[in-house]
Scaffold this motif. Structure first.
Motif, PDB file in Angstrom:
ATOM      1  N   ARG A  20      10.809   2.921   6.762  1.00 10.08           N
ATOM      2  CA  ARG A  20      10.370   2.658   5.255  1.00 10.08           C
ATOM      3  C   ARG A  20      10.540   1.413   5.058  1.00 10.08           C
ATOM      4  O   ARG A  20       9.507   0.899   4.095  1.00 10.08           O
ATOM      5  CB  ARG A  20      11.675   3.141   4.554  1.00 10.08           C
ATOM      6  CG  ARG A  20      11.740   4.775   4.469  1.00 10.08           C
ATOM      7  CD  ARG A  20      12.806   5.365   3.691  1.00 10.08           C
ATOM      8  NE  ARG A  20      14.183   4.565   4.260  1.00 10.08           N
ATOM      9  CZ  ARG A  20      15.247   4.659   3.441  1.00 10.08           C
ATOM     10  NH1 ARG A  20      15.400   5.139   2.377  1.00 10.08           N
ATOM     11  NH2 ARG A  20      16.378   4.092   3.826  1.00 10.08           N
ATOM     12  N   LYS A  21      11.064   0.419   5.847  1.00  7.14           N
ATOM     13  CA  LYS A  21      10.962  -1.022   5.575  1.00  7.14           C
ATOM     14  C   LYS A  21       9.822  -1.740   6.046  1.00  7.14           C
ATOM     15  O   LYS A  21       9.621  -2.837   5.733  1.00  7.14           O
ATOM     16  CB  LYS A  21      12.258  -1.782   6.109  1.00  7.14           C
ATOM     17  CG  LYS A  21      13.736  -1.118   5.502  1.00  7.14           C
ATOM     18  CD  LYS A  21      13.535  -1.319   3.998  1.00  7.14           C
ATOM     19  CE  LYS A  21      14.789  -0.753   3.546  1.00  7.14           C
ATOM     20  NZ  LYS A  21      14.690  -0.644   1.901  1.00  7.14           N
TER      21      LYS A  21
ATOM     22  N   ILE B  87       4.623  -2.843  10.281  1.00  4.88           N
ATOM     23  CA  ILE B  87       3.453  -3.252   9.578  1.00  4.88           C
ATOM     24  C   ILE B  87       3.525  -4.776   9.438  1.00  4.88           C
ATOM     25  O   ILE B  87       2.476  -5.485   9.400  1.00  4.88           O
ATOM     26  CB  ILE B  87       3.447  -2.815   8.125  1.00  4.88           C
ATOM     27  CG1 ILE B  87       3.504  -1.346   8.091  1.00  4.88           C
ATOM     28  CG2 ILE B  87       2.340  -3.430   7.305  1.00  4.88           C
ATOM     29  CD1 ILE B  87       3.617  -0.522   6.767  1.00  4.88           C
ATOM     30  N   ALA B  88       4.804  -5.291   9.329  1.00  8.00           N
ATOM     31  CA  ALA B  88       4.947  -6.754   9.335  1.00  8.00           C
ATOM     32  C   ALA B  88       4.460  -7.412  10.613  1.00  8.00           C
ATOM     33  O   ALA B  88       3.660  -8.471  10.761  1.00  8.00           O
ATOM     34  CB  ALA B  88       6.272  -7.117   9.194  1.00  8.00           C
ATOM     35  N   GLN B  89       4.789  -6.695  11.853  1.00  6.23           N
ATOM     36  CA  GLN B  89       4.102  -7.291  13.131  1.00  6.23           C
ATOM     37  C   GLN B  89       2.675  -7.081  13.259  1.00  6.23           C
ATOM     38  O   GLN B  89       2.173  -8.061  13.636  1.00  6.23           O
ATOM     39  CB  GLN B  89       4.889  -6.331  14.204  1.00  6.23           C
ATOM     40  CG  GLN B  89       6.367  -6.449  14.429  1.00  6.23           C
ATOM     41  CD  GLN B  89       6.767  -5.616  15.339  1.00  6.23           C
ATOM     42  OE1 GLN B  89       6.973  -4.434  15.575  1.00  6.23           O
ATOM     43  NE2 GLN B  89       7.342  -6.311  16.740  1.00  6.23           N
ATOM     44  N   ARG B  90       2.008  -6.016  12.670  1.00  4.31           N
ATOM     45  CA  ARG B  90       0.763  -6.151  12.766  1.00  4.31           C
ATOM     46  C   ARG B  90      -0.101  -7.136  11.773  1.00  4.31           C
ATOM     47  O   ARG B  90      -0.996  -7.515  11.995  1.00  4.31           O
ATOM     48  CB  ARG B  90       0.274  -4.476  12.305  1.00  4.31           C
ATOM     49  CG  ARG B  90       0.774  -3.386  13.163  1.00  4.31           C
ATOM     50  CD  ARG B  90      -0.215  -2.061  12.850  1.00  4.31           C
ATOM     51  NE  ARG B  90      -0.432  -1.524  11.664  1.00  4.31           N
ATOM     52  CZ  ARG B  90       0.727  -1.000  11.151  1.00  4.31           C
ATOM     53  NH1 ARG B  90       1.767  -0.449  11.887  1.00  4.31           N
ATOM     54  NH2 ARG B  90       0.350  -0.413   9.969  1.00  4.31           N
TER      55      ARG B  90
ATOM     56  N   SER C 201       6.988  -2.896   2.584  1.00  4.34           N
ATOM     57  CA  SER C 201       7.951  -1.860   2.733  1.00  4.34           C
ATOM     58  C   SER C 201       6.794  -0.673   2.307  1.00  4.34           C
ATOM     59  O   SER C 201       5.870  -0.682   1.645  1.00  4.34           O
ATOM     60  CB  SER C 201       8.704  -1.891   1.545  1.00  4.34           C
ATOM     61  OG  SER C 201       9.618  -0.687   1.633  1.00  4.34           O
ATOM     62  N   ARG C 202       7.227   0.522   2.858  1.00  2.93           N
ATOM     63  CA  ARG C 202       6.496   1.787   2.592  1.00  2.93           C
ATOM     64  C   ARG C 202       7.128   2.517   1.567  1.00  2.93           C
ATOM     65  O   ARG C 202       6.556   3.321   0.777  1.00  2.93           O
ATOM     66  CB  ARG C 202       6.642   2.788   4.070  1.00  2.93           C
ATOM     67  CG  ARG C 202       5.768   2.275   5.189  1.00  2.93           C
ATOM     68  CD  ARG C 202       5.887   3.328   6.102  1.00  2.93           C
ATOM     69  NE  ARG C 202       4.906   3.178   7.489  1.00  2.93           N
ATOM     70  CZ  ARG C 202       5.235   2.382   8.387  1.00  2.93           C
ATOM     71  NH1 ARG C 202       6.375   1.832   8.860  1.00  2.93           N
ATOM     72  NH2 ARG C 202       4.200   1.981   9.235  1.00  2.93           N
ATOM     73  N   HIS C 203       8.482   2.472   1.410  1.00  2.00           N
ATOM     74  CA  HIS C 203       9.127   3.285   0.299  1.00  2.00           C
ATOM     75  C   HIS C 203      10.542   2.502  -0.098  1.00  2.00           C
ATOM     76  O   HIS C 203      11.276   1.996   0.671  1.00  2.00           O
ATOM     77  CB  HIS C 203       9.651   4.518   0.777  1.00  2.00           C
ATOM     78  CG  HIS C 203       9.472   5.551  -0.337  1.00  2.00           C
ATOM     79  ND1 HIS C 203      10.772   5.636  -1.047  1.00  2.00           N
ATOM     80  CD2 HIS C 203       8.696   6.532  -0.803  1.00  2.00           C
ATOM     81  CE1 HIS C 203      10.507   6.738  -2.044  1.00  2.00           C
ATOM     82  NE2 HIS C 203       9.245   7.275  -1.873  1.00  2.00           N
ATOM     83  N   GLU C 204      10.632   2.352  -1.473  1.00  2.00           N
ATOM     84  CA  GLU C 204      11.763   1.729  -2.016  1.00  2.00           C
ATOM     85  C   GLU C 204      12.189   2.416  -3.224  1.00  2.00           C
ATOM     86  O   GLU C 204      11.652   3.236  -4.016  1.00  2.00           O
ATOM     87  CB  GLU C 204      11.477   0.343  -2.368  1.00  2.00           C
ATOM     88  CG  GLU C 204      11.246  -0.613  -1.328  1.00  2.00           C
ATOM     89  CD  GLU C 204      12.315  -0.820  -0.259  1.00  2.00           C
ATOM     90  OE1 GLU C 204      13.466  -0.893  -0.979  1.00  2.00           O
ATOM     91  OE2 GLU C 204      11.802  -1.347   0.609  1.00  2.00           O
ATOM     92  N   GLY C 205      13.643   2.379  -3.689  1.00  2.00           N
ATOM     93  CA  GLY C 205      14.253   2.633  -4.776  1.00  2.00           C
ATOM     94  C   GLY C 205      13.962   1.284  -5.698  1.00  2.00           C
ATOM     95  O   GLY C 205      13.166   1.306  -6.666  1.00  2.00           O
TER      96      GLY C 205
ATOM     97  N   GLY D 225      -4.682  -6.422   4.654  1.00  2.00           N
ATOM     98  CA  GLY D 225      -4.622  -6.723   3.206  1.00  2.00           C
ATOM     99  C   GLY D 225      -3.364  -7.611   3.089  1.00  2.00           C
ATOM    100  O   GLY D 225      -3.600  -9.104   2.581  1.00  2.00           O
ATOM    101  N   ALA D 226      -2.320  -7.356   3.655  1.00  2.00           N
ATOM    102  CA  ALA D 226      -1.302  -8.568   3.722  1.00  2.00           C
ATOM    103  C   ALA D 226      -1.316  -9.791   4.227  1.00  2.00           C
ATOM    104  O   ALA D 226      -0.984 -10.885   3.896  1.00  2.00           O
ATOM    105  CB  ALA D 226      -0.175  -7.674   4.179  1.00  2.00           C
ATOM    106  N   ALA D 227      -2.073  -9.488   5.370  1.00  2.00           N
ATOM    107  CA  ALA D 227      -2.462 -10.743   6.134  1.00  2.00           C
ATOM    108  C   ALA D 227      -3.210 -11.696   5.483  1.00  2.00           C
ATOM    109  O   ALA D 227      -2.948 -12.910   5.286  1.00  2.00           O
ATOM    110  CB  ALA D 227      -3.062 -10.385   7.467  1.00  2.00           C
TER     111      ALA D 227
END
Length: 344
Positions: free
Chosen positions: A190-191, A195-198, A252-256, A296-298
């Motif tokens: 979920r964190k 994705i951060a590595q990519r 993140s993929r999912h959060e409260g 997009g994040a990059a």
């Protein structure tokens, strides 16, 4: 009131911190507070008036058996995992409160697992009518609409006496003119650490850059980049790392209602995150991309690394939000919601 928090473990995650904080606040208010757990290994402090008791049966199975078979000597029994709330209701009836810090279905990636967890939610919230307190409006709305749950709201907060801008001269000097991109390393999908590595692999910037990670060991995770792995840090050390980094990437993929983004805000660290974070506002307090969008994040990371004016603006707006979203107020609200629930 006598209040029991029952959970399998108390570790170093954001949810663990909120349990420790709320339990300590309630104990300081004169309530009899007990945390019953099978595993206590946390950097978060507890008020000495909070009692910690081991569960009678070890392991995760032992936690489930305890929840199902033990009648808790308490006015209120708080569980923050829906299966524990459901099992506790077998012997403890209307004294159980579900503290929803996330939607538990998000822990699982396979359809049958997710359907099973959704059935547990239906049994607990729709059939047994277990009352809930959620940490975000988005989560409260989901539980209310999907399961007809009675849900209070107590948003998480950040302790601004611990998290504030404090750049570490040694950390700044160690960068030797490079910019530092900070990441959370966590195996929990979920964190979004993958994705951060990519995202890092997709960076095209020619700016001198190094990668910093906190959390689980990430050695070797960023080939071609200078990488500094800090591991798990206490809060004062984390404050200095946030304050010394140039950017915090949290895809993140999912959060409260995540704490780390708030903590970064409070330390004046600019943030790139996803729309899973309910209080992240694109181009207001952070740059926000779609979930799973590493490219997009990059692009957003490259924008911030190249433009100090945008970084400063986002940092100032982030600090302003953190100053309004305090940890103390979160505990006050939680105690008020719990008291109102108990009175009814």
């Amino acid at each position: 009131m006598r209040i029991v928090f029952l959970r399998h473990s108390l570790l170093n995650r954001g949810g663990d911190k909120m349990i420790a904080t709320h339990a300590s606040f309630l104990a300081a208010q004169g309530h009899d507070v007990v945390i019953r757990t099978n595993l206590l290994k946390t950097v978060f402090s507890l008020d000495p008036r909070v009692r910690v008791e081991p569960l009678p049966f070890p392991g995760k199975l032992g936690t489930l058996v305890t929840a199902a078979l033990s009648r808790q000597c308490a006015d209120v029994v708080v569980a923050d995992i829906v299966v524990l709330a459901l099992l506790l209701s077998i012997r403890n009836r209307k004294r159980v409160l579900y503290f929803a810090q996330d939607y538990d279905e998000s822990y699982y990636r396979f359809t049958l697992q997710r359907l099973f967890i959704r059935l547990l939610y239906g049994a607990a919230l729709s059939f047994l009518r277990v009352r809930s307190i959620a940490v975000s409006k988005r989560l409260a709305q989901l539980l209310s609409q999907r399961f007809g749950a009675k849900v209070g709201l107590s948003e998480n907060g950040v302790d601004t006496t611990i998290f504030y801008p404090e750049p570490d001269p040694d950390l700044i000097a160690s960068k030797q003119g490079r910019q530092a991109l900070l990441l959370l390393s966590r195996s929990d999908a979920r964190k979004g650490f993958d994705i951060a590595q990519r995202t890092v692999a997709a960076l095209k910037t020619g700016l001198p850059l190094e990668i910093w990670t906190v959390g689980e060991n990430a050695t070797g995770g960023f080939p071609g980049f200078l990488h500094r792995d800090f591991g798990y840090l206490d809060e004062s050390a984390l404050r200095r790392v946030f304050s010394s980094a140039d950017l915090f990437l949290y895809p993140s993929r999912h959060e409260g209602f995540p704490l780390m983004v708030l903590e970064a805000f409070a330390c004046g660290c600019p943030v790139v995150t996803t729309d899973a974070v309910p209080y992240a506002e694109h181009d207001e307090n952070s740059l926000v991309c779609r979930i799973e969008d590493a490219h997009g994040a990059a692009e957003m990371v490259e924008i911030l690394l190249a433009d100090v004016t945008i970084r400063r603006r986002l940092a100032e707006n982030g600090k302003a939000l953190a100053s309004r979203q305090t940890l103390h107020q979160a505990s006050v609200t939680f105690a008020d919601q719990l008291g109102a629930w108990y009175a009814n």
